[in-house]
Motif scaffolding. Structure first.
Motif, mmCIF file in Angstrom:
data_model
loop_
_atom_site.group_PDB
_atom_site.id
_atom_site.type_symbol
_atom_site.label_atom_id
_atom_site.label_comp_id
_atom_site.label_asym_id
_atom_site.label_seq_id
_atom_site.Cartn_x
_atom_site.Cartn_y
_atom_site.Cartn_z
ATOM 1 N N ASP A 106 10.625 26.171 78.551
ATOM 2 C CA ASP A 106 11.354 27.463 77.204
ATOM 3 C C ASP A 106 10.240 26.657 76.565
ATOM 4 O O ASP A 106 9.881 26.851 75.748
ATOM 5 N N PRO B 119 16.884 40.674 69.940
ATOM 6 C CA PRO B 119 17.175 40.384 72.106
ATOM 7 C C PRO B 119 16.576 41.966 72.126
ATOM 8 O O PRO B 119 15.794 43.056 71.209
ATOM 9 N N TYR C 65 20.854 35.779 71.715
ATOM 10 C CA TYR C 65 18.821 35.764 71.102
ATOM 11 C C TYR C 65 18.956 36.477 69.981
ATOM 12 O O TYR C 65 19.818 37.182 69.233
ATOM 13 N N GLU D 21 12.013 38.208 81.579
ATOM 14 C CA GLU D 21 12.449 38.602 80.630
ATOM 15 C C GLU D 21 12.208 37.358 80.128
ATOM 16 O O GLU D 21 12.134 36.071 79.132
ATOM 17 N N GLY E 230 14.746 29.368 80.487
ATOM 18 C CA GLY E 230 14.406 30.094 79.214
ATOM 19 C C GLY E 230 13.616 30.176 79.836
ATOM 20 O O GLY E 230 11.868 29.532 80.367
ATOM 21 N N GLN F 75 18.308 42.534 76.738
ATOM 22 C CA GLN F 75 19.271 40.944 76.677
ATOM 23 C C GLN F 75 20.387 41.292 76.592
ATOM 24 O O GLN F 75 20.874 42.177 74.986
ATOM 25 N N THR G 182 11.375 36.762 70.763
ATOM 26 C CA THR G 182 12.504 37.234 72.363
ATOM 27 C C THR G 182 11.469 38.927 72.398
ATOM 28 O O THR G 182 12.168 39.578 72.703
ATOM 29 N N HIS H 59 23.796 31.494 75.776
ATOM 30 C CA HIS H 59 22.722 32.290 75.665
ATOM 31 C C HIS H 59 22.765 33.047 74.838
ATOM 32 O O HIS H 59 23.464 34.188 74.793
ATOM 33 N N THR I 150 13.152 35.052 76.704
ATOM 34 C CA THR I 150 14.729 34.321 76.815
ATOM 35 C C THR I 150 15.007 33.479 75.242
ATOM 36 O O THR I 150 16.072 33.078 74.832
ATOM 37 N N SER J 54 20.118 33.726 85.070
ATOM 38 C CA SER J 54 20.466 35.336 84.520
ATOM 39 C C SER J 54 21.445 36.051 84.476
ATOM 40 O O SER J 54 21.610 36.525 84.030
ATOM 41 N N TYR K 245 26.499 40.640 83.707
ATOM 42 C CA TYR K 245 26.291 39.827 82.940
ATOM 43 C C TYR K 245 27.789 38.310 83.068
ATOM 44 O O TYR K 245 28.506 39.579 82.812
#
Length: 773
Positions: free
Chosen positions: A251, A720, A717, A324, A286, A724, A330, A715, A326, A759, A642
């Motif tokens: 991150d 995205p 974005y 990816e 992250g 994502q 992003t 999480h 995140t 993830s 997810y």
């Protein structure tokens, strides 16, 4: 079943023929008709495995038929590390009475060396030196100045000594050409030319190399251990004059030496592990790809940098990630734009570690920034894969190479401007020439260690034909079809460049135009490409004694494709080959008694509910609800999911149970009333000893009892990508209070465990990694 191993992005298969012979036979007094009805069920299936693409052709034929299968294909052998390598798959599936392999190699400039390696029975790389290893038994090599012949014919006994099930290996030939002209070799045939540029004997140019390494949570375990192992070897191989720096990121971004690249051979030679150990320790959820790229750009293009050629070093960025973007920026297009502005003349080499890395983004980054992208497969040899890639780019000899063809003699030329030429590699340019041309004027300009150099030469077109056969009459057979090959090689490169341009285009109209041009060329030359497929054409001929059915294949257009390669639909009832082990683990379970991590994924579909944990003695249950996610291009058969909802229930022993439902919008606590905690503000609820605390937009802490504490991350974005999706992350931060009878996907690994989930998408069950200590 026929398999063709292809390294390049476009398969060069152009002709497949299947002859089926059915003899007339007499049974008692009845003579069977010589017209045999054959039912062909056909499918050409393309599946991607490690380093290869498999093309499978399935044809149903009657029993007792005799078949002859002929596959014609052409392949441009890439030159890597000073050699060409021809790999031929020998997988008959059983011992064969008469198995013969004959290879003829003809090179007009001469062959400098040739060797046959031992049979390769595994896709894994090995650090065992094979230079002096013996060729397979019954291999015979004949060689003259410009040609070589390799004959391999193992007996049944020799095949059985390798495996009772027959050969299942690659027969590998390595060789190089004797190329003394700095301009390289140019072949001109029937209005088309190919220019192979691979000068030898040049001094190596020092380099500024920045290693940018992902150390986010998904790298924990085997991947980070292999990366550290490879980096230790790579740093020890840096040359005198090379400068380097190391950036690690999750991150946040950490730079080893701020503001500059450094040259410290004492540390590198004697304490590489001491240097690396403190750098590879983050493992935070992250992945901030954008910030890592911008940090690398500051090192290769510092404000006080000098462009004086006398102190020139080639700037290289080697970027490795397994996931990816995140965190931070992003959106792929924004990352691309930022990197292109910041990196300047630096070459970016993207390494996608595992199947879950955003390989599409890395390919586009490399295309925009003078580099290439490569897959690193999650396997036992990942460290050798990383070291092998570095070896290919470790020795730059020239940069900013421009190959020009003067006086407008050539046209429709493929890519002729290259950012770098590395030792042991080769640059290839193809094009068309005007009719009646007698000589082709060629110019090469490039930058070496200190200066810009330029060479010019005239290539006599009339001498190109038949030159090799005149020098080596015994090898003349090897030149059959060379004219067609040069012609088709031009088409191959042109299609490849059209598809790469389409990949990097953002305007839909431009993408359609590029796809249409690639499709038309593919159809014209009968190439199997991402925009075409093979279709069967059955032709039947009859003679007094036999019936011959010949199945040939031609290309046709496929339905509109996504930017990454797809293939024709599989045969009904025939599953695709398994995909590689997932790169970003669904579950990572720390096993303290053995001091190792167990990583695995779980096959799941949208709306499935997974029992993550159940402790019957404490009355604790954790369930996770799955939502579907878009599949990755090229692996549409593999589901992605997810967690979008988690339910935690606890029997407190009071007036009732406590149920906590966590979604992407709110946390609902039920039991002795009902409270709703929005995730966009801070708040907390305490009921019957259970504490639930929400931090603004980021996390929720759930403390059920002493020594039982969970963490849920939200999480989201801002921009995205198509892969994502907002989702939940679940962490057991303290599991000491769980009983020994705890069950569930995570609970089965108790007692006294620490568990991380990252993830949160599911695929097939696999044990995937061991712990990194």
């Amino acid at each position: 079943t026929v398999q063709s191993s292809v390294w390049n992005q476009i398969c060069f298969i152009y002709n497949v023929m299947l002859h089926v012979f059915k003899h007339r036979f007499q049974e008692e007094t009845e003579i069977q008709s010589n017209i045999v009805s054959l039912s062909f069920s056909f499918a050409l299936r393309r599946s991607r495995e490690r380093e290869i693409e498999k093309f499978r052709v399935a044809v149903s034929v009657p029993s007792g038929a005799r078949m002859f299968f002929s596959l014609s294909y052409e392949e441009l052998l890439p030159r890597r590390l000073g050699r060409y390598e021809l790999s031929l798959g020998l997988r008959p599936g059983q011992p064969v009475q008469n198995l013969t392999l004959d290879v003829s190699i003809t090179e007009r400039t001469g062959i400098s060396f040739i060797k046959v390696l031992p049979l390769k029975t595994s896709r894994l790389l090995s650090n065992t030196a094979q230079g002096d290893a013996d060729a397979p038994a019954s291999t015979h090599v004949e060689r003259s100045a410009s040609c070589a012949r390799v004959h391999y014919s193992p007996s049944l006994q020799q095949q059985n000594s390798i495996s009772s099930k027959g050969l299942n290996a690659d027969f590998i030939i390595q060789y190089d050409v004797d190329l003394r002209d700095l301009m390289g070799e140019i072949q001109v045939y029937d209005g088309y030319f190919v220019h192979y540029f691979a000068p030898r004997g040049l001094p190596v140019v020092p380099k500024d190399v920045i290693f940018v390494i992902d150390v986010s949570g998904s790298m924990i375990g085997t991947k980070i251990k292999q990366t550290k192992q490879a980096m230790s070897t790579i740093l020890g191989d840096l040359r005198e004059g090379d400068h380097f720096n190391i950036i690690t990121f999750s991150d946040k971004v950490h730079t080893w030496k701020k503001g500059r690249t450094v040259r410290d051979h004492y540390i590198l030679c004697f304490f590489p592990q001491h240097l690396l150990s403190p750098l590879f320790h983050s493992f935070v959820s992250g992945t901030n790809i954008n910030a890592a790229l911008l940090s690398a750009a500051q090192l290769v293009n510092p404000p006080s940098s000098s462009n004086q050629l006398s102190f020139r070093r080639v700037p290289l960025v080697i970027f490795l990630t397994d996931g990816e973007a995140t965190i931070g920026v992003t959106a792929g297009d924004t990352i691309l734009s930022n990197a292109k502005k910041a990196l300047g003349s630096a070459s970016l080499f993207g390494l996608a570690f595992g199947d879950d890395a955003d390989f599409l983004l890395l390919k586009r980054l490399a295309l925009d920034n003078r580099g290439v992208a490569r897959m690193v497969y999650e396997d036992a040899d990942a460290a050798l894969q990383l070291k092998g890639f570095y070896d290919e780019v470790a020795s730059p000899l020239l940069s900013d190479i421009q190959l020009s063809y003067l006086d407008d003699q050539a046209f429709d030329i493929t890519r002729s401007l290259f950012p770098n030429y590395f030792q042991g590699s080769e640059l290839v340019v193809t094009g068309r020439v005007k009719p009646g041309l007698k000589d082709l004027k060629v110019s090469v300009s490039a930058t070496d260690t200190k200066q810009r150099v330029k060479l010019e030469n005239d290539v006599f077109v009339s001498s190109a034909k038949g030159n090799a056969s005149a020098e080596s009459p015994n090898c003349s057979a090897g030149l059959e079809g060379i004219s067609s090959f040069v012609h088709r090689l031009w088409a191959y490169f042109t299609i490849k460049e059209l598809l790469l341009a389409k990949l990097n285009a953002t305007d839909p109209a431009t993408q359609r135009l590029l796809a249409e041009k690639a499709t038309n060329l593919s159809l014209k030359y009968n190439f199997v490409t991402p925009v075409t497929s093979l279709v069967p054409n059955a032709l039947k001929t009859t003679t007094p004694s036999t019936t011959t059915t010949m199945l040939t294949f031609t290309t046709s257009t496929t339905p509109p494709l996504s930017p990454v390669r797809t293939g024709p639909a599989p045969l009904p009832g025939r599953p695709l080959s398994p995909q590689p082990i997932d790169g970003d683990p669904h579950f990572v379970v720390q096993l303290p008694k053995v001091h190792q991590n167990l990583c695995f994924t779980v096959d799941g579909r949208a709306n499935d509910v997974l029992r993550l944990l159940e402790d019957p003695e404490r009355g604790i249950i954790v369930d996770g609800h799955l939502m579907g996610a878009p599949s990755k291009h090229g692996v549409e058969d593999r589901p992605r999911t997810y967690f979008d909802q988690l339910t935690i229930s606890s029997a407190t022993g009071g007036s009732g149970d406590i149920t906590i439902t966590l979604s992407l919008d709110a946390v609902v606590v039920e039991g002795e009333g009902r409270d709703i905690l929005p995730i966009n503000q801070q708040g907390s609820v305490k009921r019957q000893g259970v504490m639930v605390s929400v931090d603004n937009h980021q996390s929720c802490w759930v403390e059920l009892a002493k020594d039982v504490r969970f963490l849920v991350l939200f999480h989201h974005y801002k921009h995205p990508s198509y892969l994502q999706m907002a989702h939940l992350g679940f962490y057991i931060t303290d599991g000491r209070g769980l009983s020994a009878s705890t069950q569930g996907l995570l609970g089965m690994y108790s007692f006294t465990i620490k568990v991380w989930l990252s993830s949160f998408w599911a695929a097939s069950i696999n044990t995937k990694c061991r712990g990194f200590k």
